[in-house]
Design a protein around this motif. Structure first.
Motif, PDB file in Angstrom:
ATOM      1  N   ILE A   1      97.813  24.729-112.262  1.00 43.50           N
ATOM      2  CA  ILE A   1      97.679  23.309-111.948  1.00 43.50           C
ATOM      3  C   ILE A   1      97.187  22.531-113.166  1.00 43.50           C
ATOM      4  N   ASP A   2      97.898  21.441-113.481  1.00 48.35           N
ATOM      5  CA  ASP A   2      97.458  20.591-114.589  1.00 48.35           C
ATOM      6  C   ASP A   2      97.224  19.141-114.174  1.00 48.35           C
ATOM      7  N   TYR A   3      97.493  18.820-112.916  1.00 48.16           N
ATOM      8  CA  TYR A   3      97.214  17.460-112.442  1.00 48.16           C
ATOM      9  C   TYR A   3      97.104  17.451-110.920  1.00 48.16           C
ATOM     10  N   MET A   4      96.155  16.657-110.422  1.00 42.23           N
ATOM     11  CA  MET A   4      96.018  16.362-108.994  1.00 42.23           C
ATOM     12  C   MET A   4      95.695  14.884-108.854  1.00 42.23           C
ATOM     13  N   ASN A   5      96.365  14.198-107.949  1.00 45.34           N
ATOM     14  CA  ASN A   5      96.001  12.797-107.747  1.00 45.34           C
ATOM     15  C   ASN A   5      94.859  12.679-106.749  1.00 45.34           C
ATOM     16  N   GLU A   6      94.401  11.470-106.545  1.00 40.31           N
ATOM     17  CA  GLU A   6      93.232  11.251-105.689  1.00 40.31           C
ATOM     18  C   GLU A   6      93.497  11.681-104.252  1.00 40.31           C
ATOM     19  N   ALA A   7      94.719  11.416-103.770  1.00 37.58           N
ATOM     20  CA  ALA A   7      95.046  11.810-102.398  1.00 37.58           C
ATOM     21  C   ALA A   7      95.002  13.325-102.236  1.00 37.58           C
ATOM     22  N   ALA A   8      95.441  14.061-103.253  1.00 33.06           N
ATOM     23  CA  ALA A   8      95.397  15.525-103.197  1.00 33.06           C
ATOM     24  C   ALA A   8      93.947  16.009-103.136  1.00 33.06           C
ATOM     25  N   GLU A   9      93.071  15.362-103.891  1.00 29.57           N
ATOM     26  CA  GLU A   9      91.653  15.711-103.848  1.00 29.57           C
ATOM     27  C   GLU A   9      91.104  15.555-102.433  1.00 29.57           C
ATOM     28  N   GLN A  10      91.435  14.444-101.806  1.00 34.85           N
ATOM     29  CA  GLN A  10      90.922  14.187-100.461  1.00 34.85           C
ATOM     30  C   GLN A  10      91.496  15.170 -99.441  1.00 34.85           C
ATOM     31  N   LEU A  11      92.775  15.497 -99.594  1.00 33.50           N
ATOM     32  CA  LEU A  11      93.428  16.383 -98.629  1.00 33.50           C
ATOM     33  C   LEU A  11      92.892  17.814 -98.695  1.00 33.50           C
ATOM     34  N   VAL A  12      92.632  18.305 -99.916  1.00 30.06           N
ATOM     35  CA  VAL A  12      92.151  19.689-100.036  1.00 30.06           C
ATOM     36  C   VAL A  12      90.623  19.760-100.040  1.00 30.06           C
ATOM     37  N   GLY A  13      89.970  18.604-100.138  1.00 28.84           N
ATOM     38  CA  GLY A  13      88.513  18.597-100.085  1.00 28.84           C
ATOM     39  C   GLY A  13      87.832  19.065-101.352  1.00 28.84           C
ATOM     40  N   GLY A  14      88.456  18.851-102.495  1.00 27.91           N
ATOM     41  CA  GLY A  14      87.859  19.243-103.777  1.00 27.91           C
ATOM     42  C   GLY A  14      88.295  18.306-104.878  1.00 27.91           C
ATOM     43  N   THR A  15      87.583  18.327-105.996  1.00 25.00           N
ATOM     44  CA  THR A  15      87.907  17.442-107.110  1.00 25.00           C
ATOM     45  C   THR A  15      88.991  18.052-107.982  1.00 25.00           C
ATOM     46  N   ARG A  16      89.627  17.200-108.764  1.00 26.96           N
ATOM     47  CA  ARG A  16      90.648  17.703-109.683  1.00 26.96           C
ATOM     48  C   ARG A  16      90.025  18.590-110.759  1.00 26.96           C
TER      49      ARG A  16
END
Length: 267
Positions: free
Chosen positions: A167-182
């Motif tokens: 993984i080299d990028y996560m957007n803010e929505a992905a952070e919220q969905l998985v419950g962790g920071t990028r």
């Protein structure tokens, strides 16, 4: 570069001094489409292309400070370049903005070589026009910024990886969905962050990124996927698609995963 070497050979005299100009040097310098200068802190020679760039006769450039040809922000860099006391014959190239008849100036990559000109040490510098490349880089930078702003604004989770599935990028929505920071997710693999199972029988659906990269095609988990976060107490029905990212050569350079919570839709 062969053109640089040919100019240097034509300009450099043998043991006995020779005139500053020779027929071979004149022919090479005037044929060269790039700006060619022989200089110390002052200009000793300028070819026709140099005169055309600045909208004047090339001969009138002789005797002027070399820094007069550059935008003010690059003049100190040029003075340092000329006064460099190392032993390297070929100096490291660097990028500057030249003043020109175009109000925006001209981006150039300067290639310099130490020579002896008319019995004195000097630099032969050839300026290659990189304005088009710099324009593309600026456009790409703007495009990337705009794309990043868009990705941070949408409601779907977006995760991208390199060709190895890291993984080299996560957007803010992905952070919220998985419950962790990028910061937690970047550098890891998808299954380090979550598990994907069948919503009905809870059988594993595997790693959609690994499948996408190995089969070089889009992978859609369909309507029965259920996401279990390993980073937080979160689980929900999801629709998830993993698609290959292709480079300019058509080769797979990574993967992009788009997913969102569809728990309400499934009831």
């Amino acid at each position: 570069d062969r053109a640089d070497e040919a100019l240097a050979a034509a300009a450099a005299p043998p043991a006995d001094p020779v005139p500053a100009s020779t027929p071979l040097f004149d022919a090479l310098a005037e044929t060269l489409p790039e700006v060619a200068l022989i200089h110390t802190q002052s200009i000793l020679f300028a070819n026709r292309a140099a005169g055309e760039l600045f909208g004047i006769d090339a001969g009138t450039l002789v005797g002027k400070p070399i820094t007069d040809l550059l935008r003010p922000a690059y003049r100190a860099l040029m003075r340092k370049h000329v006064s460099f006391t190392g032993t390297e014959e070929q100096l490291a190239p660097f990028e500057v903005q030249l003043i020109s008849t175009d109000e925006h100036g001209l981006w150039a990559e300067l290639h310099s070589k130490r020579i002896v000109f008319n019995g004195e040490p000097a630099l032969l510098t050839v300026a290659r026009d990189i304005t088009h490349r710099k324009g593309l880089e600026a456009s790409l930078g703007r495009s990337k910024l705009q794309a990043r702003i868009t990705l941070e604004s949408i409601g779907e989770g977006v995760i991208t990886t390199d060709r190895n599935g890291t993984i080299d990028y996560m957007n803010e929505a992905a952070e919220q969905l998985v419950g962790g920071t990028r910061a937690t997710g970047i550098g890891k693999r998808l299954l380090d962050l979550l598990t994907l199972v069948d919503e009905v029988d809870r059988s594993s659906l595997g790693d959609p990124i690994a499948k996408c990269l190995s089969e070089r095609r889009r992978v859609n988990l369909g309507r029965r996927a259920f996401l279990l976060s390993k980073l937080a107490d979160r689980e929900f029905s999801t629709e998830l698609t993993a698609s290959p990212i292709r480079g300019p050569d058509g080769q797979v350079a990574g993967c992009v995963v788009i997913f969102h919570d569809v728990s309400e839709l499934r009831g």
